[in-house]
Write an enzyme that holds these catalytic residues in place. Structure first.
Site, PDB file in Angstrom:
ATOM      1  N   TYR A 147     -17.403   5.038   4.944  1.00  0.00           N
ATOM      2  CA  TYR A 147     -16.927   3.788   5.533  1.00  0.00           C
ATOM      3  C   TYR A 147     -16.265   4.028   6.891  1.00  0.00           C
ATOM      4  O   TYR A 147     -15.543   5.015   7.069  1.00  0.00           O
ATOM      5  CB  TYR A 147     -15.905   3.116   4.613  1.00  0.00           C
ATOM      6  CG  TYR A 147     -16.537   2.448   3.416  1.00  0.00           C
ATOM      7  CD1 TYR A 147     -17.420   1.380   3.568  1.00  0.00           C
ATOM      8  CD2 TYR A 147     -16.255   2.885   2.128  1.00  0.00           C
ATOM      9  CE1 TYR A 147     -18.003   0.764   2.461  1.00  0.00           C
ATOM     10  CE2 TYR A 147     -16.817   2.272   1.012  1.00  0.00           C
ATOM     11  CZ  TYR A 147     -17.692   1.212   1.190  1.00  0.00           C
ATOM     12  OH  TYR A 147     -18.266   0.611   0.112  1.00  0.00           O
TER      13      TYR A 147
ATOM     14  N   ARG B 270      19.835   1.246 -10.322  1.00  0.00           N
ATOM     15  CA  ARG B 270      18.532   0.831 -10.822  1.00  0.00           C
ATOM     16  C   ARG B 270      18.685   0.200 -12.193  1.00  0.00           C
ATOM     17  O   ARG B 270      18.335  -0.945 -12.411  1.00  0.00           O
ATOM     18  CB  ARG B 270      17.628   2.079 -10.868  1.00  0.00           C
ATOM     19  CG  ARG B 270      16.195   1.795 -11.113  1.00  0.00           C
ATOM     20  CD  ARG B 270      15.356   3.066 -11.119  1.00  0.00           C
ATOM     21  NE  ARG B 270      15.629   3.923 -12.273  1.00  0.00           N
ATOM     22  CZ  ARG B 270      14.859   4.947 -12.631  1.00  0.00           C
ATOM     23  NH1 ARG B 270      13.781   5.244 -11.936  1.00  0.00           N
ATOM     24  NH2 ARG B 270      15.161   5.677 -13.692  1.00  0.00           N
TER      25      ARG B 270
ATOM     26  N   LYS C 211       6.682   8.374 -21.734  1.00  0.00           N
ATOM     27  CA  LYS C 211       6.369   7.038 -21.208  1.00  0.00           C
ATOM     28  C   LYS C 211       5.050   7.057 -20.431  1.00  0.00           C
ATOM     29  O   LYS C 211       4.560   8.138 -20.060  1.00  0.00           O
ATOM     30  CB  LYS C 211       7.522   6.561 -20.316  1.00  0.00           C
ATOM     31  CG  LYS C 211       7.770   7.442 -19.106  1.00  0.00           C
ATOM     32  CD  LYS C 211       9.110   7.110 -18.433  1.00  0.00           C
ATOM     33  CE  LYS C 211       9.340   8.014 -17.240  1.00  0.00           C
ATOM     34  NZ  LYS C 211      10.684   7.851 -16.665  1.00  0.00           N
TER      35      LYS C 211
ATOM     36  N   MET D 100     -14.352   3.805  -3.511  1.00  0.00           N
ATOM     37  CA  MET D 100     -13.885   3.408  -4.842  1.00  0.00           C
ATOM     38  C   MET D 100     -14.338   4.401  -5.918  1.00  0.00           C
ATOM     39  O   MET D 100     -13.550   4.766  -6.792  1.00  0.00           O
ATOM     40  CB  MET D 100     -14.400   2.008  -5.179  1.00  0.00           C
ATOM     41  CG  MET D 100     -13.849   1.481  -6.493  1.00  0.00           C
ATOM     42  SD  MET D 100     -14.505  -0.127  -6.943  1.00  0.00           S
ATOM     43  CE  MET D 100     -13.800  -1.182  -5.694  1.00  0.00           C
TER      44      MET D 100
END
Ligand SMILES: *Cc1c(COP(=O)(O)O)cnc(C)c1O
Length: 348
Positions: A244, A130, A35, A292
């Site tokens: 940053y 679930r 998956k 990023m």
């Protein structure tokens, strides 16, 4: 300027499947869970390598993944779909010959009305809350379901990566109570369940993460190397800040390398001022915030300026990186960036 390069060792994936297969008896079939694009490593090359290794039985999460997988592996191998048979899934299930694992009375009803003679499995909820039939729904619908001949009864363990957790025995007992004597193939174990031993193996095991070299399969062959190019160097003096929010300040002369991958490439922002990249066996600490598209690392202690540094390698597994990032190997793998150049080792 080079690209980040993600190298995926298909031979190691095949060996990991064989290793996990050898942990259960000869009568137990070992499938492969592919998956989420084979846990981020690339469905096409991974599925081809697993077919070559002898895998006959696959699991995916969605019908769309099942359709993609069918195109790669041809008509013979079994493809089961964890999410089952939902409204809108019928055409794909039929066209790609997928076996949905039905999770509720509603899914069973839909399957019976839309594809009455089409193979299906059943997932039972033994405590994970679930997916799957809850015990009372199972007793209510059991006779009708058994009359339609499910090909598999399965459940999933919540705590298999903690071998001593009492939940494992509790779920095992519930699974026995719900399925004993029915004479239908059964499956309970994913990677963690395989390692719990033969009580948990039943007829079919469903390893995913262990194939891809991660915990809890600690005997796995490593599968990944992720190398990030150095794109700029800075020489800092005391008081200079990095990145940053000025979250890191030099207290001495420091040499900083800027590397070409960031949180858009799946490097968690929680690695800010945490963890390492490697030059050979030498760790270089991440300093400043993860941006990023970039991270910054301290290379003051290296003899020269490397072309690239490794963030996943023989000295730092995806699991180790995950620990520094406060997550798990599964999330590191399935977040691996689309911008990485992927190179496959051991492909025919
Ligand atoms: C993802 C998944 C697996 C594979 O689990 P791993 O821990 O990756 O081995 C097996 N069964 C189910 C139901 C799953 O959702």
């Amino acid at each position: 300027m080079g690209n980040p390069i993600l190298t995926i060792d298909l031979t190691a994936i095949a060996q990991n499947w064989q290793g996990l297969n050898s942990l259960s008896g000869k009568a137990v079939q070992t499938s492969a869970v592919v998956k989420a694009n084979a846990y981020g490593l690339g469905l096409v090359p991974v599925a081809e390598a697993l077919i070559t290794a002898g895998v006959q039985h696959f699991f995916v999460a969605t019908t769309t993944e099942g359709v993609q997988l069918r195109k790669i592996i041809g008509p013979e191998p079994v493809i089961q779909v964890f999410s089952g048979h939902g409204p809108g899934g019928t055409t794909e299930i039929q066209a790609a010959n997928l076996v949905p694992v039905l999770n509720s009375p509603e899914q069973f009803r839909l399957h019976q009305t839309s594809l009455p003679n089409h193979a299906f499995g059943i997932q039972l909820d033994t405590g994970m809350s679930r997916l799957g039939f809850q015990p009372d729904a199972w007793s209510e619908h059991r006779n009708a379901i058994l009359a339609a001949h499910p090909v598999l009864l399965m459940s999933h363990l919540a705590c298999a990566d903690t071998p001593d957790h009492p939940m494992n025995r509790r779920q095992l007992a519930r699974f026995h109570r719900l399925t004993d004597g029915l004479n239908i193939p059964r499956s309970l174990a994913a990677t963690g369940g395989i390692l719990l031993g033969p009580d948990y193996h039943f007829d079919l095991t469903r390893p995913g993460i262990g194939l891809y070299g991660c915990l809890p399969y600690d005997a796995a062959q490593p599968v990944l190397n992720l190398s990030l190019p150095v794109i700029q160097i800075r020489h800092l003096t005391p008081g200079d800040t990095v990145g940053y929010a000025n979250s890191w300040t030099a207290t001495e002369k420091t040499r900083i390398a800027t590397l070409a991958a960031g949180y858009a490439d799946g490097l968690p922002r929680s690695l800010s001022n945490k963890g390492n990249v490697y030059h050979g066996p030498t760790p270089c600490p991440l300093i400043g915030r993860v941006s990023m598209d970039m991270i910054t690392v301290d290379i003051s202690h290296l003899p020269g300026i490397p072309d690239s540094l490794n963030i996943i390698c023989e000295h730092q597994s995806a699991d180790r990186l995950a620990t520094d990032a406060d997550t798990i190997g599964y999330e590191i793998l399935t977040s691996l960036g689309a911008r990485y150049e992927r190179r496959y080792k051991g492909a025919q």
